[in-house]
Design a protein around this motif. Structure first.
Motif, PDB file in Angstrom:
ATOM      1  N   HIS A 285       0.796  -1.206  -0.041  1.00 15.05           N
ATOM      2  CA  HIS A 285       0.005   0.023   0.026  1.00 15.05           C
ATOM      3  C   HIS A 285       0.946   1.339  -0.072  1.00 15.05           C
ATOM      4  CE1 HIS A 285       1.222  -0.570   4.070  1.00 15.05           C
ATOM      5  NE2 HIS A 285       0.591   0.631   4.498  1.00 15.05           N
ATOM      6  N   GLU A 286       2.118   1.072   0.247  1.00 12.15           N
ATOM      7  CA  GLU A 286       2.946   2.358   0.500  1.00 12.15           C
ATOM      8  C   GLU A 286       4.241   2.293  -0.842  1.00 12.15           C
ATOM      9  OE1 GLU A 286       4.394   1.892   4.344  1.00 12.15           O
ATOM     10  OE2 GLU A 286       3.186   3.303   4.983  1.00 12.15           O
ATOM     11  N   ASP A 287       3.834   1.280  -1.889  1.00 21.22           N
ATOM     12  CA  ASP A 287       4.511   1.177  -3.043  1.00 21.22           C
ATOM     13  C   ASP A 287       5.888   0.675  -2.763  1.00 21.22           C
ATOM     14  OD1 ASP A 287       2.607   1.828  -4.516  1.00 21.22           O
ATOM     15  OD2 ASP A 287       3.271   3.939  -5.109  1.00 21.22           O
ATOM     16  N   ASN A 288       6.010   0.004  -1.626  1.00 22.24           N
ATOM     17  CA  ASN A 288       7.226  -0.630  -1.251  1.00 22.24           C
ATOM     18  C   ASN A 288       7.267  -2.149  -1.982  1.00 22.24           C
ATOM     19  OD1 ASN A 288       8.104   1.153   0.987  1.00 22.24           O
ATOM     20  ND2 ASN A 288       6.623   0.144   2.187  1.00 22.24           N
ATOM     21  N   GLY A 310       1.686  -7.566   6.883  1.00 21.62           N
ATOM     22  CA  GLY A 310       1.042  -6.893   7.655  1.00 21.62           C
ATOM     23  C   GLY A 310       0.731  -5.583   6.714  1.00 21.62           C
ATOM     24  N   THR A 311       0.474  -5.556   5.514  1.00 21.43           N
ATOM     25  CA  THR A 311      -0.074  -4.526   4.658  1.00 21.43           C
ATOM     26  C   THR A 311      -1.559  -4.933   4.345  1.00 21.43           C
ATOM     27  OG1 THR A 311       0.410  -3.445   2.641  1.00 21.43           O
ATOM     28  CG2 THR A 311       0.734  -5.867   2.766  1.00 21.43           C
ATOM     29  N   PRO A 312      -2.387  -3.606   4.279  1.00 18.64           N
ATOM     30  CA  PRO A 312      -3.490  -4.033   3.919  1.00 18.64           C
ATOM     31  C   PRO A 312      -3.831  -3.985   2.323  1.00 18.64           C
ATOM     32  CG  PRO A 312      -3.147  -1.543   4.192  1.00 18.64           C
ATOM     33  CD  PRO A 312      -1.838  -2.374   4.518  1.00 18.64           C
ATOM     34  N   ALA A 313      -3.072  -3.894   1.542  1.00 20.61           N
ATOM     35  CA  ALA A 313      -3.089  -3.959   0.104  1.00 20.61           C
ATOM     36  C   ALA A 313      -1.907  -4.426  -0.677  1.00 20.61           C
ATOM     37  CB  ALA A 313      -3.684  -2.635  -0.390  1.00 20.61           C
ATOM     38  N   LEU A 314      -2.077  -5.199  -1.371  1.00 19.41           N
ATOM     39  CA  LEU A 314      -1.074  -5.565  -2.455  1.00 19.41           C
ATOM     40  C   LEU A 314      -1.397  -5.752  -3.876  1.00 19.41           C
ATOM     41  CD1 LEU A 314       0.475  -9.037  -0.916  1.00 19.41           C
ATOM     42  CD2 LEU A 314       1.523  -6.570  -1.060  1.00 19.41           C
ATOM     43  N   ARG A 315      -0.468  -5.272  -4.833  1.00 22.80           N
ATOM     44  CA  ARG A 315      -0.903  -5.365  -6.379  1.00 22.80           C
ATOM     45  C   ARG A 315       0.500  -5.770  -6.930  1.00 22.80           C
ATOM     46  NH1 ARG A 315       0.828  -0.202  -8.022  1.00 22.80           N
ATOM     47  NH2 ARG A 315       1.080   0.996  -6.285  1.00 22.80           N
ATOM     48  N   LEU A 316       0.386  -6.360  -8.017  1.00 20.97           N
ATOM     49  CA  LEU A 316       1.279  -6.879  -8.929  1.00 20.97           C
ATOM     50  C   LEU A 316       2.155  -5.585  -9.382  1.00 20.97           C
ATOM     51  CD1 LEU A 316      -0.399  -9.683 -11.039  1.00 20.97           C
ATOM     52  CD2 LEU A 316       1.282  -9.933  -9.066  1.00 20.97           C
ATOM     53  N   ALA A 317       3.513  -5.722  -9.028  1.00 16.66           N
ATOM     54  CA  ALA A 317       4.271  -4.577  -9.468  1.00 16.66           C
ATOM     55  C   ALA A 317       4.537  -4.679 -11.430  1.00 16.66           C
ATOM     56  CB  ALA A 317       5.594  -4.968  -9.064  1.00 16.66           C
TER      57      ALA A 317
END
Length: 567
Positions: A285-288, A310-317
């Motif tokens: 969610h913080e673009d890490n 522990g992140t609320p969101a993930l997306r494929l890079a």
RNA sequence: CGGGGCGUAGCGCAGUCUGGUCAGCGCGACUGCUUUGGGAGCAGUAGGUCGCGAGUUCGAAUCUCGCCGCCCCGACCA
């Protein structure tokens, strides 16, 4: 109710948008009408069913000490700021401003609202445990409503919130609610409702279960051990597969021109996908950047990965983000990454297997015989794999079965996730201020109705369990232009009503087939047919909706027969 | 949010490619008569800004552009 007066036209043709049984029959039977995507009006038939479902729920909630309340649908956003969820939840929370420009939200769940109440009303350990519940409208601005009432934006939910002075007390109460839920779904006539371990998601907390009505159209995938030892949502299900490491072979670079996917590489090198390693890059969610590595025959379970990180969101890079950490898309390898630029998570399947084919971090090249621990040892090892049908149960080792289910209810142990930020405290017996320990418990009313249809129908319509059928008796008067038919049917109708039975009376002048098809769509458990033919014998035909019984009853005995069967 | 499909009467659809008696069909609704055990027959009636807005054209349901809505798959989903 006379059918000539009932609002909710039965329709012969299947609406184009309806794909699943419950959607088809709810629309064809005149139970519901769409107003907008995922927003439905409930017509009298559906309302009669949901009222019965609500009554069953209400009785069970009361039996475990629940106190019914009604919290607002419209809530000030500041309450959600207090809990921290205003920022944590996305666009499914509908936000707007009132005339004074004050930010407001439509409640999608009511932890904040109930905490607002609890923090002023629950002040002493003497009041605990305390459970408040409501049956009320929720709004979630779902990205994709589907399947009629299965997934909607506006819906009625029973939501309950319990407050406790200790985790032990919550544990006990949680089990009582678990049992109450099992009783509720049994009474609704749902077969095959199972409680499974589930992800707590945005609700937080440590423990949760989902109650799943097994149905092919269900949105959730479940893994069940055949011995019942293990039942879990795919989102969190654990594979019990044991990994074996063969003797490490020397690392060797091979040319793999143009082969990027696991299938291409495995086929080119003549190995199975279980001998490959798959690299997947995500942005949180913080673009890490996150590098997830898993054996080629598994899929990354994003829920597990999200929870682990522990992140609320993930997306494929995207490829640019992947290159930014020094990796080559399609040929990425854990080796030669820049560990300070990204987080590396290695699945047990990679850590536990040897001699894998992995990317060489340059175009058209792979390594053979990659061994975690020898060729690479950075990163965190975790379970981030999606379980697969046939994998061994982590408890019993028997092969897991895959099922589809409709989530009709869920229960969560929330702990102090909401009570702490919202200042819900009480005084314990030592006069010390403590945070309330909280649980929450939901049941989707409309979704439960739809789930019943999914499980109980034939090609002509729903076959309602008696407990929630809109009517118990469907009375048809065939050829009712004949005065003797109309008179006998009218009289029978009045007598059935006087006996306290719920009756829908088809008093229209229609052909038999027309009436029978409508009766099937309404789905009342019992059908009575009065016609010149039956009256000639002084009889009425009795038939059950499920087709198990069809018999003639003497006209004078009908009411008493039905009463005795009902009781 | 990505991919696909669809918007013409309450419902299901044809017509759109190829602009010009294309405002049509079936079901449903209403009236009358006949019929009466698994969605009847005949006769008649009502019902549509062809999703919306611009544009092209002598002429647009049909062509162009924009917008909106709905459905399906995926992503997402206390």
């Amino acid at each position: 109710m006379k059918l000539s007066n009932l609002i909710g036209q039965r329709i012969k043709e299947v609406p184009r948008e309806a794909q699943t049984a419950s959607h088809v029959f709810l629309v064809r039977g005149g139970y519901v009408r769409p107003v907008a995507a995922g927003i439905y009006s409930l017509l009298p038939l559906a309302r009669r069913v949901t009222a019965k479902i609500e009554a069953i729920i209400r009785r069970e909630m009361d039996s475990v000490g629940g106190q019914e309340v009604l919290l607002p649908v419209v809530l000030p956003e500041e309450l959600w700021q207090e809990s921290g969820r205003a920022d944590a939840v996305g666009p499914e929370l509908l936000r707007f401003r009132d005339r004074n420009d004050k930010p407001m939200v439509l409640g999608m769940t009511h932890e904040e609202a109930v905490c607002h109440l609890a923090r002023t009303e629950i002040v002493s350990y003497r009041q605990l445990p305390c459970m408040l519940y409501q049956i009320q409208t929720k709004y979630r601005d779902e990205a994709r409503p589907r399947a009629g009432l299965i997934r909607v934006r506006e819906f009625t939910m029973k939501d309950a919130y319990s407050f406790h002075g200790s985790q032990d007390d919550l544990d006990d109460y949680y089990q009582r609610l678990h049992d109450a839920y099992a009783r509720i779904f049994r009474q609704l006539g749902l077969r095959d409702v199972i409680s499974i371990q589930s992800d707590t998601g945005m609700m937080g907390g440590a423990v949760s279960h989902e109650f799943m009505a097994l149905a092919d159209c269900g949105e959730d995938t479940l893994f069940i051990s055949p011995d019942g030892e293990y039942k879990a949502n795919r989102e969190i299900a654990v594979s019990g597969l044991q990994f074996e490491r063969e003797a490490p072979q020397p690392l060797r670079k091979v040319a793999t021109p143009g082969r990027k996917t696991i299938e291409e590489v495995a086929a080119f090198l003549g190995v199975g996908p279980e001998h490959t390693g798959k690299a997947v890059f995500y942005l949180d969610h913080e673009d890490n950047l996150v590098f997830a590595m898993i054996r080629g025959d598994f899929e990354v379970n994003e829920t597990k990965l999200r929870n682990y990180l522990g992140t609320p969101a993930l997306r494929l890079a995207d490829d640019a983000a992947i290159r930014a950490c020094g990796a080559e898309p399609g040929y990425a390898s854990p080796m030669a990454l820049e560990p300070d630029k990204l987080r590396i998570v290695i699945d047990h399947s990679v850590a536990g297997s040897g001699n894998l084919v992995v990317g060489a971090n340059e175009p058209d090249q792979h390594y053979c015989n990659f061994n975690f621990g020898r060729d690479f040892e950075d990163g965190e090892v975790a379970d981030i794999a999606t379980a697969r049908a046939g994998d061994p149960c982590p408890v019993s080792g028997r092969p897991l079965q895959e099922k589809r289910g409709i989530e009709v209810g869920n229960i969560f142990q929330l702990g102090d996730k909401y009570t702490r930020p919202m200042g819900c405290t009480y005084l314990d017996r030592n006069g010390r201020e403590q945070y309330l320990i909280m649980g929450c418990y939901g049941i989707g009313v409309g979704r439960s109705m739809a789930a019943v249809i999914e499980q109980c129908h034939d090609r002509n319509g729903p076959i309602w369990p008696a407990a929630i059928a809109p009517f118990q008796v469907h009375l048809c008067a065939l050829n009712n232009r004949r005065p003797e038919v109309a008179a006998a049917a009218d009289k029978l109708y009045d007598e059935l009503l006087a006996a306290g039975l719920e009756v829908v009376y088809d008093d229209r002048n229609e052909k038999a087939g027309f009436m029978f098809n409508d009766a099937d769509l309404i789905g009342a458990p019992w059908r009575l047919i009065v016609s010149p033919r039956t009256l000639a014998e002084g009889q009425v035909e009795f038939k059950t909706r499920d087709g198990s019984e069809q018999t003639m009853l003497p006209l004078a005995a009908v009411v008493n027969t039905l009463i005795s069967r009902r009781d």
